[in-house]
Motif scaffolding. Structure first.
Motif, PDB file in Angstrom:
ATOM      1  N   MET A   1      34.674  34.438  51.753  1.00 20.13           N
ATOM      2  CA  MET A   1      33.410  34.058  51.149  1.00 20.13           C
ATOM      3  C   MET A   1      32.828  32.889  51.924  1.00 20.13           C
ATOM      4  SD  MET A   1      31.375  34.604  48.482  1.00 20.13           S
ATOM      5  CE  MET A   1      29.854  34.213  49.330  1.00 20.13           C
ATOM      6  N   ASN A   2      31.582  33.025  52.354  1.00 18.54           N
ATOM      7  CA  ASN A   2      30.904  31.968  53.089  1.00 18.54           C
ATOM      8  C   ASN A   2      29.640  31.539  52.352  1.00 18.54           C
ATOM      9  OD1 ASN A   2      31.929  33.933  55.701  1.00 18.54           O
ATOM     10  ND2 ASN A   2      32.597  31.811  55.612  1.00 18.54           N
ATOM     11  N   ASP A   3      29.554  30.236  52.040  1.00 20.76           N
ATOM     12  CA  ASP A   3      28.363  29.631  51.433  1.00 20.76           C
ATOM     13  C   ASP A   3      27.900  30.409  50.210  1.00 20.76           C
ATOM     14  OD1 ASP A   3      26.453  27.647  51.263  1.00 20.76           O
ATOM     15  OD2 ASP A   3      24.987  28.761  52.453  1.00 20.76           O
ATOM     16  N   GLY A   4      28.858  30.784  49.348  1.00 17.31           N
ATOM     17  CA  GLY A   4      28.519  31.553  48.157  1.00 17.31           C
ATOM     18  C   GLY A   4      27.937  30.701  47.054  1.00 17.31           C
ATOM     19  N   GLY A   5      27.052  31.295  46.280  1.00 15.98           N
ATOM     20  CA  GLY A   5      26.479  30.569  45.166  1.00 15.98           C
ATOM     21  C   GLY A   5      25.752  31.475  44.200  1.00 15.98           C
ATOM     22  N   ASN A   6      25.562  30.974  43.001  1.00 14.40           N
ATOM     23  CA  ASN A   6      24.709  31.594  41.983  1.00 14.40           C
ATOM     24  C   ASN A   6      24.280  30.472  41.036  1.00 14.40           C
ATOM     25  OD1 ASN A   6      26.942  31.151  40.293  1.00 14.40           O
ATOM     26  ND2 ASN A   6      27.627  33.284  40.397  1.00 14.40           N
ATOM     27  N   GLU A   7      23.913  30.788  39.826  1.00 14.64           N
ATOM     28  CA  GLU A   7      23.429  29.739  38.922  1.00 14.64           C
ATOM     29  C   GLU A   7      24.522  28.756  38.518  1.00 14.64           C
ATOM     30  OE1 GLU A   7      21.499  31.410  35.560  1.00 14.64           O
ATOM     31  OE2 GLU A   7      19.799  32.203  36.711  1.00 14.64           O
ATOM     32  N   GLN A   8      25.787  29.203  38.584  1.00 13.17           N
ATOM     33  CA  GLN A   8      26.895  28.341  38.170  1.00 13.17           C
ATOM     34  C   GLN A   8      27.678  27.739  39.340  1.00 13.17           C
ATOM     35  OE1 GLN A   8      26.799  31.702  36.781  1.00 13.17           O
ATOM     36  NE2 GLN A   8      25.510  30.880  35.161  1.00 13.17           N
ATOM     37  N   LEU A   9      27.567  28.338  40.506  1.00  6.88           N
ATOM     38  CA  LEU A   9      28.396  27.955  41.649  1.00  6.88           C
ATOM     39  C   LEU A   9      27.529  27.614  42.858  1.00  6.88           C
ATOM     40  CD1 LEU A   9      30.950  30.909  41.387  1.00  6.88           C
ATOM     41  CD2 LEU A   9      31.350  28.567  40.607  1.00  6.88           C
ATOM     42  N   ASP A  10      28.066  26.764  43.734  1.00  4.71           N
ATOM     43  CA  ASP A  10      27.303  26.391  44.923  1.00  4.71           C
ATOM     44  C   ASP A  10      28.255  26.093  46.074  1.00  4.71           C
ATOM     45  OD1 ASP A  10      24.969  25.843  46.389  1.00  4.71           O
ATOM     46  OD2 ASP A  10      25.121  23.702  45.968  1.00  4.71           O
TER      47      ASP A  10
ATOM     48  N   ALA B   1      46.040  38.264  52.981  1.00  2.00           N
ATOM     49  CA  ALA B   1      46.882  39.288  52.362  1.00  2.00           C
ATOM     50  C   ALA B   1      48.239  38.677  52.030  1.00  2.00           C
ATOM     51  CB  ALA B   1      47.057  40.475  53.309  1.00  2.00           C
ATOM     52  N   GLY B   2      48.707  38.912  50.810  1.00  6.19           N
ATOM     53  CA  GLY B   2      50.009  38.412  50.411  1.00  6.19           C
ATOM     54  C   GLY B   2      50.039  36.947  50.025  1.00  6.19           C
ATOM     55  N   GLU B   3      48.871  36.326  49.924  1.00  2.00           N
ATOM     56  CA  GLU B   3      48.809  34.909  49.589  1.00  2.00           C
ATOM     57  C   GLU B   3      48.522  34.718  48.101  1.00  2.00           C
ATOM     58  OE1 GLU B   3      46.644  30.886  51.272  1.00  2.00           O
ATOM     59  OE2 GLU B   3      45.481  32.753  51.240  1.00  2.00           O
ATOM     60  N   ILE B   4      49.145  33.692  47.518  1.00  2.00           N
ATOM     61  CA  ILE B   4      48.837  33.285  46.149  1.00  2.00           C
ATOM     62  C   ILE B   4      48.015  32.008  46.243  1.00  2.00           C
ATOM     63  CG2 ILE B   4      49.755  32.617  43.902  1.00  2.00           C
ATOM     64  CD1 ILE B   4      52.372  34.050  44.681  1.00  2.00           C
ATOM     65  N   LEU B   5      46.742  32.137  45.915  1.00  2.00           N
ATOM     66  CA  LEU B   5      45.821  31.007  45.988  1.00  2.00           C
ATOM     67  C   LEU B   5      45.598  30.478  44.577  1.00  2.00           C
ATOM     68  CD1 LEU B   5      43.876  29.275  47.712  1.00  2.00           C
ATOM     69  CD2 LEU B   5      42.131  31.011  47.310  1.00  2.00           C
ATOM     70  N   GLY B   6      46.052  29.266  44.324  1.00  2.00           N
ATOM     71  CA  GLY B   6      45.861  28.666  43.020  1.00  2.00           C
ATOM     72  C   GLY B   6      44.512  27.983  42.915  1.00  2.00           C
ATOM     73  N   VAL B   7      43.903  28.047  41.744  1.00  2.00           N
ATOM     74  CA  VAL B   7      42.626  27.368  41.506  1.00  2.00           C
ATOM     75  C   VAL B   7      42.788  26.471  40.287  1.00  2.00           C
ATOM     76  CG1 VAL B   7      40.174  27.613  41.007  1.00  2.00           C
ATOM     77  CG2 VAL B   7      41.320  29.293  42.476  1.00  2.00           C
ATOM     78  N   SER B   8      42.520  25.194  40.477  1.00  2.00           N
ATOM     79  CA  SER B   8      42.641  24.226  39.395  1.00  2.00           C
ATOM     80  C   SER B   8      41.335  23.479  39.224  1.00  2.00           C
ATOM     81  CB  SER B   8      43.793  23.253  39.696  1.00  2.00           C
ATOM     82  OG  SER B   8      44.073  22.448  38.572  1.00  2.00           O
TER      83      SER B   8
ATOM     84  N   ILE C   1      30.302  27.776  48.013  1.00  2.00           N
ATOM     85  CA  ILE C   1      31.677  28.243  47.924  1.00  2.00           C
ATOM     86  C   ILE C   1      32.135  28.784  49.275  1.00  2.00           C
ATOM     87  CG2 ILE C   1      33.244  29.891  46.851  1.00  2.00           C
ATOM     88  CD1 ILE C   1      32.294  27.675  44.954  1.00  2.00           C
ATOM     89  N   GLU C   2      33.137  28.132  49.828  1.00  2.00           N
ATOM     90  CA  GLU C   2      33.793  28.588  51.060  1.00  2.00           C
ATOM     91  C   GLU C   2      35.234  28.923  50.697  1.00  2.00           C
ATOM     92  OE1 GLU C   2      32.397  28.891  54.061  1.00  2.00           O
ATOM     93  OE2 GLU C   2      30.438  28.040  53.517  1.00  2.00           O
ATOM     94  N   LEU C   3      35.609  30.185  50.858  1.00  2.00           N
ATOM     95  CA  LEU C   3      36.925  30.613  50.383  1.00  2.00           C
ATOM     96  C   LEU C   3      37.475  31.702  51.279  1.00  2.00           C
ATOM     97  CD1 LEU C   3      37.834  31.336  46.684  1.00  2.00           C
ATOM     98  CD2 LEU C   3      38.360  33.029  48.444  1.00  2.00           C
TER      99      LEU C   3
END
Length: 237
Positions: free
Chosen positions: A1-10, A18-25, A12-14
């Motif tokens: 994801m490159n420079d993602g956004g909507n009304e709630q998000l701005d 494959a095979g990775e566990i990405l935690g979000v806190s 966003i670079e993500l």
């Protein structure tokens, strides 16, 4: 994801490997759930570029998300994850029937082994899901998504309201999927869960990614980044 956004998000670079566990806190209201919903297509990004396996894709609806191999386990399993008056078997086939109806007959033969692998305790596959414990209901939600053979699994508070044994089953499943090359994004309010499972940790604040932390980081480091305490201290100096 490159420079993602909507009304709630701005902004966003993500990247998820494959095979990775990405935690979000992050604190409540920081945008954690909104991030998963945007990736899946229920509240889609309105700007930015999404790429899967190097190819640009458009995910504007949940159905498109599923077609691209994404699965979303929501935090409200009773409200959005299950059809409580239907059987375990029918619930496990919900996603397949909705998006890949031609696969239903084949997948139906695989459902018993999927449910067995999750160690669901029930009277049988025809038992109504409403009669199951919270932990077993969550396992049925997981079975529903395993039935589509996902490439990416998005988990929003997957252990909320379930007992310790069911939590351990969820952890085992997450690690098993990662070993098979499935990408996992794991959102939890329980910092020990995130720190114990994740290969990397993204910390969110105010709809943005405040920063990234490596495995082995402390709860204090996560909270500091989530609240901006670290930045304030630097500014004061």
């Amino acid at each position: 994801m490159n420079d993602g956004g909507n009304e709630q998000l701005d902004s966003i670079e993500l990247e998820l490997r494959a095979g990775e566990i990405l935690g979000v806190s992050g604190l409540q209201g920081s945008g954690r759930t909104e991030l998963l919903e945007a990736l899946f297509g229920t509240q889609p990004f309105t700007r930015g570029a999404v790429r899967l396996s190097g190819q640009s894709v458009s995910i504007g609806t949940a159905r498109q998300g599923v077609r691209h191999g994404l699965a979303l386990v929501t935090e409200d399993r009773k409200g959005t994850g299950l059809a409580l008056s239907q059987s375990i078997s029918d619930n496990a086939l919900l996603a397949v029937r909705a998006v890949f109806p031609s696969r239903t007959a084949l997948v139906k033969t695989e459902i018993p082994s999927i449910l067995e692998s999750l160690e669901i305790i029930s009277r049988g596959l025809d038992q109504e899901v409403r009669a199951l414990s919270g932990g077993n209901q969550q396992k049925v939600v997981l079975a529903k998504w395993l039935a589509i053979s996902p490439r990416i699994v998005l988990l929003d508070e997957p252990t909320r309201g379930i007992d310790v044994g069911a939590k351990v089953a969820v952890y085992r499943l997450v690690r098993s999927l990662a070993r098979r090359g499935v990408g996992i994004i794991f959102v939890s309010s329980e910092l020990p869960e995130v720190l114990g499972l994740a290969d990397r940790i993204l910390v969110m604040a105010d709809g943005r990614i405040a920063g990234e932390l490596p495995p082995g980081s402390s709860e204090e480091e996560v909270l500091s980044m989530a609240t901006g305490t670290e930045a304030q201290v630097v500014t004061e100096r």
